[in-house]
Design a protein around this motif. Sequence first.
Motif, PDB file in Angstrom:
ATOM      1  N   GLY A  14       0.828  -1.207   0.000  1.00 24.22           N
ATOM      2  CA  GLY A  14       0.000   0.000   0.000  1.00 24.22           C
ATOM      3  C   GLY A  14       0.862   1.257   0.000  1.00 24.22           C
ATOM      4  N   PHE A  31      -5.406   4.411   4.736  1.00 25.02           N
ATOM      5  CA  PHE A  31      -5.883   3.962   6.049  1.00 25.02           C
ATOM      6  C   PHE A  31      -4.982   2.813   6.472  1.00 25.02           C
ATOM      7  CE2 PHE A  31      -9.895   5.964   4.866  1.00 25.02           C
ATOM      8  CZ  PHE A  31     -10.417   6.383   6.096  1.00 25.02           C
ATOM      9  N   LEU A  37      -0.100  -2.323  11.699  1.00 21.53           N
ATOM     10  CA  LEU A  37       0.909  -1.511  10.999  1.00 21.53           C
ATOM     11  C   LEU A  37       2.026  -2.271  10.252  1.00 21.53           C
ATOM     12  CD1 LEU A  37       1.456   1.396  13.557  1.00 21.53           C
ATOM     13  CD2 LEU A  37       0.386   1.550  11.332  1.00 21.53           C
ATOM     14  N   ALA A  40       3.260  -7.994   8.020  1.00 22.16           N
ATOM     15  CA  ALA A  40       4.126  -8.929   7.288  1.00 22.16           C
ATOM     16  C   ALA A  40       5.436  -8.239   6.949  1.00 22.16           C
ATOM     17  CB  ALA A  40       3.433  -9.410   6.016  1.00 22.16           C
ATOM     18  N   THR A  41       5.345  -6.989   6.524  1.00 27.25           N
ATOM     19  CA  THR A  41       6.546  -6.276   6.073  1.00 27.25           C
ATOM     20  C   THR A  41       7.575  -6.184   7.197  1.00 27.25           C
ATOM     21  OG1 THR A  41       5.116  -5.011   4.602  1.00 27.25           O
ATOM     22  CG2 THR A  41       7.338  -4.146   4.993  1.00 27.25           C
ATOM     23  N   GLU A 175      -6.175   4.244  11.160  1.00 27.36           N
ATOM     24  CA  GLU A 175      -7.522   3.751  11.481  1.00 27.36           C
ATOM     25  C   GLU A 175      -7.801   2.457  10.752  1.00 27.36           C
ATOM     26  OE1 GLU A 175     -10.925   6.393  11.149  1.00 27.36           O
ATOM     27  OE2 GLU A 175      -9.575   8.087  11.495  1.00 27.36           O
ATOM     28  N   ALA A 204      -5.223  -3.000  -0.302  1.00 27.37           N
ATOM     29  CA  ALA A 204      -3.838  -3.498  -0.176  1.00 27.37           C
ATOM     30  C   ALA A 204      -3.560  -3.814   1.289  1.00 27.37           C
ATOM     31  CB  ALA A 204      -2.868  -2.444  -0.701  1.00 27.37           C
ATOM     32  N   ALA A 208      -5.490  -9.457   5.376  1.00 31.91           N
ATOM     33  CA  ALA A 208      -6.697  -8.898   5.992  1.00 31.91           C
ATOM     34  C   ALA A 208      -7.620  -8.255   4.961  1.00 31.91           C
ATOM     35  CB  ALA A 208      -6.308  -7.891   7.073  1.00 31.91           C
ATOM     36  N   GLY A 227       4.636 -16.485   9.509  1.00 32.23           N
ATOM     37  CA  GLY A 227       6.085 -16.718   9.536  1.00 32.23           C
ATOM     38  C   GLY A 227       6.735 -16.016  10.710  1.00 32.23           C
ATOM     39  N   SER A 261      12.938 -18.313   7.951  1.00 31.59           N
ATOM     40  CA  SER A 261      11.719 -18.021   8.677  1.00 31.59           C
ATOM     41  C   SER A 261      10.838 -19.261   8.587  1.00 31.59           C
ATOM     42  CB  SER A 261      11.005 -16.793   8.095  1.00 31.59           C
ATOM     43  OG  SER A 261      10.992 -16.831   6.704  1.00 31.59           O
ATOM     44  N   ARG A 331       5.774 -14.475  -0.509  1.00 35.05           N
ATOM     45  CA  ARG A 331       7.120 -14.362   0.054  1.00 35.05           C
ATOM     46  C   ARG A 331       7.966 -13.297  -0.644  1.00 35.05           C
ATOM     47  NH1 ARG A 331       9.536 -20.343   0.815  1.00 35.05           N
ATOM     48  NH2 ARG A 331      10.697 -19.300   2.464  1.00 35.05           N
TER      49      ARG A 331
HETATM   50  C1  LIG Z   1       8.836 -14.006   8.270  1.00 37.09           C
HETATM   51  C2  LIG Z   1       8.676 -13.364   6.920  1.00 37.09           C
HETATM   52  C3  LIG Z   1       9.800 -13.207   6.100  1.00 37.09           C
HETATM   53  C4  LIG Z   1       9.664 -12.597   4.832  1.00 37.09           C
HETATM   54  N1  LIG Z   1      10.794 -12.385   4.097  1.00 37.09           N
HETATM   55  C5  LIG Z   1      10.679 -11.733   2.888  1.00 37.09           C
HETATM   56  C6  LIG Z   1      11.845 -11.417   2.132  1.00 37.09           C
HETATM   57  O1  LIG Z   1      12.969 -11.693   2.549  1.00 37.09           O
HETATM   58  N2  LIG Z   1      11.680 -10.793   0.923  1.00 37.09           N
HETATM   59  C7  LIG Z   1      10.436 -10.438   0.435  1.00 37.09           C
HETATM   60  O2  LIG Z   1      10.345  -9.873  -0.666  1.00 37.09           O
HETATM   61  N3  LIG Z   1       9.316 -10.717   1.161  1.00 37.09           N
HETATM   62  C8  LIG Z   1       9.413 -11.353   2.352  1.00 37.09           C
HETATM   63  N4  LIG Z   1       8.293 -11.649   3.077  1.00 37.09           N
HETATM   64  C9  LIG Z   1       6.977 -11.379   2.478  1.00 37.09           C
HETATM   65  C10 LIG Z   1       6.615  -9.916   2.592  1.00 37.09           C
HETATM   66  O3  LIG Z   1       6.864  -9.480   3.903  1.00 37.09           O
HETATM   67  C11 LIG Z   1       5.148  -9.729   2.217  1.00 37.09           C
HETATM   68  O4  LIG Z   1       4.908 -10.245   0.917  1.00 37.09           O
HETATM   69  C12 LIG Z   1       4.796  -8.240   2.228  1.00 37.09           C
HETATM   70  O5  LIG Z   1       5.207  -7.630   3.424  1.00 37.09           O
HETATM   71  C13 LIG Z   1       3.304  -8.050   2.029  1.00 37.09           C
HETATM   72  O6  LIG Z   1       3.056  -6.673   2.143  1.00 37.09           O
HETATM   73  P1  LIG Z   1       1.583  -6.116   2.280  1.00 37.09           P
HETATM   74  O7  LIG Z   1       1.692  -4.623   2.271  1.00 37.09           O
HETATM   75  O8  LIG Z   1       0.720  -6.779   1.265  1.00 37.09           O
HETATM   76  O9  LIG Z   1       1.070  -6.664   3.707  1.00 37.09           O
HETATM   77  P2  LIG Z   1       1.390  -6.160   5.180  1.00 37.09           P
HETATM   78  O10 LIG Z   1       2.823  -5.801   5.363  1.00 37.09           O
HETATM   79  O11 LIG Z   1       0.822  -7.199   6.102  1.00 37.09           O
HETATM   80  O12 LIG Z   1       0.567  -4.835   5.306  1.00 37.09           O
HETATM   81  C14 LIG Z   1      -0.842  -4.846   5.336  1.00 37.09           C
HETATM   82  C15 LIG Z   1      -1.268  -3.574   6.050  1.00 37.09           C
HETATM   83  O13 LIG Z   1      -2.704  -3.487   5.993  1.00 37.09           O
HETATM   84  C16 LIG Z   1      -3.139  -2.971   7.237  1.00 37.09           C
HETATM   85  N5  LIG Z   1      -4.541  -3.395   7.417  1.00 37.09           N
HETATM   86  C17 LIG Z   1      -5.022  -4.652   7.517  1.00 37.09           C
HETATM   87  N6  LIG Z   1      -6.378  -4.620   7.637  1.00 37.09           N
HETATM   88  C18 LIG Z   1      -6.735  -3.314   7.593  1.00 37.09           C
HETATM   89  C19 LIG Z   1      -7.972  -2.627   7.670  1.00 37.09           C
HETATM   90  N7  LIG Z   1      -9.142  -3.284   7.762  1.00 37.09           N
HETATM   91  N8  LIG Z   1      -7.959  -1.279   7.662  1.00 37.09           N
HETATM   92  C20 LIG Z   1      -6.800  -0.579   7.538  1.00 37.09           C
HETATM   93  N9  LIG Z   1      -5.594  -1.199   7.449  1.00 37.09           N
HETATM   94  C21 LIG Z   1      -5.575  -2.529   7.471  1.00 37.09           C
HETATM   95  C22 LIG Z   1      -2.208  -3.550   8.273  1.00 37.09           C
HETATM   96  O14 LIG Z   1      -2.146  -2.698   9.390  1.00 37.09           O
HETATM   97  C23 LIG Z   1      -0.872  -3.557   7.508  1.00 37.09           C
HETATM   98  O15 LIG Z   1      -0.132  -2.376   7.757  1.00 37.09           O
HETATM   99  C24 LIG Z   1       8.387 -12.201   4.368  1.00 37.09           C
HETATM  100  C25 LIG Z   1       7.268 -12.343   5.195  1.00 37.09           C
HETATM  101  C26 LIG Z   1       7.411 -12.906   6.466  1.00 37.09           C
HETATM  102  C27 LIG Z   1       6.201 -13.024   7.349  1.00 37.09           C
END
Ligand SMILES: Cc1cc2nc3c(=O)[nH]c(=O)nc-3n(C[C@H](O)[C@H](O)[C@H](O)COP(=O)(O)OP(=O)(O)OC[C@H]3O[C@@H](n4cnc5c(N)ncnc54)[C@H](O)[C@@H]3O)c2cc1C
Length: 365
Positions: A14, A31, A37, A40-41, A175, A204, A208, A227, A261, A331
Amino acid sequence: MRCDVVIVGGGIIGSAAAYELASQGVDVTVFDDPLSLGKATRAATGLLVVGRGQRVRTEHAQLLQLSLALFEPWIRGLEKRAGKELGFRRGSVLRVARTERESTRLRLAVELAVSRGEEAEWFTAEQVREAEPLLAEVEQYGAARFEIEAVVEPERLLDALRRGCQTLGVRILPEFVKGLEPTGLGWRVYGEERKVETDKVVLAAGFASIPLAQSLGLSLPLIPVRGISIAAVVPLKAQFAFTYAGLQVVPRQGTKVVVGSTLEKHEGLPVIAPAKLAELKRQSQSFFPWMARRIAVEVRCGVRPGSAIGRPIVAKVPRYPGLSVAVGHYRSGVVLAPLTGQTIREILFSERLSGAGLVWRWPED
Ligand SMILES: Cc1cc2nc3c(=O)[nH]c(=O)nc-3n(C[C@H](O)[C@H](O)[C@H](O)COP(=O)(O)OP(=O)(O)OC[C@H]3O[C@@H](n4cnc5c(N)ncnc54)[C@H](O)[C@@H]3O)c2cc1C
């Protein structure tokens, strides 16, 4: 309140989309649930890798490569804005062979990369021991290094992205989004306290996103995969990041490393399962003697947005004008962040798609 685009979720995906849109003058509101917060990242180890030395360039590997090519200019721009470096180092990942079979496979992958004009090299077991103090006592058969592969510190990157967004005028509202509804002219997004009217919404929110999509009658093919990673201070400074027997070891500042992990079925709360943590500790100590002498700094747990269709879901949603999704990066969300940001801007505001392969054709029903 009204804006051009609302992004639900301020993790790496996002935030990358918000940063890209705001760089082009789009008025964006993000949001982000203050309780999770960037969940996963912030648990990510930070390896920016293309694949596992496979000989065939899959569509997914090509996307990773495309995004990695965008990474350096993207991160340098962020570093300039943040006034600090974000731990990005290209060519600093060793894929260590634990068996002779693995060494054959990795050597072939190096040869193939070189034949394609890419920079790659093979380290013998002795060269590995000399180059990487943390591998001096580890049983191994050599290692492959691919110049395109890199490391970064995901947390610092996310903080810099969020600050960069704010500098560009993005409103980040801490929020939880309770719901969203089409208004006929656009969308109304309901936070816990505020509601925002907008033309376009990007979902995004990682795994969730599932209940939010469900509330609109949409089914997202996501599989949450939990993880754990361990941050530890170890006796020696790592020179490289490396992969070994399915584990990843990635240096941070000083003598800190992140080891990860686990891959766990997610069954509800993103809490640390003691048995899984014990298994990760046992496994890492059995391979790396220095893990027994580590000082554990922190254990992190996140839920990866896995995808049941084996690829990220970055798409406009048919029959829901103005709604798009950017989820399912599993991943590779950190690697794919720059390409996803760019692709979201293109699908929202342009006909030209430079990262066309990332766009998923949503099945029409
Ligand atoms: C242990 C581990 C190791 C990893 N290692 C790597 C790596 O080495 N290299 C790599 O490229 N990737 C890696 N990954 C994968 C990577 O972290 C994820 O693919 C990436 O972080 C996903 O990002 P995202 O923004 O989709 O999700 P997230 O980082 O989970 O962000 C989602 C956001 O949405 C918010 N949210 C959720 N629901 C709501 C709602 N209803 N209203 C408002 N906000 C909401 C949450 O607060 C959060 O901030 C790893 C993951 C893990 C768990």
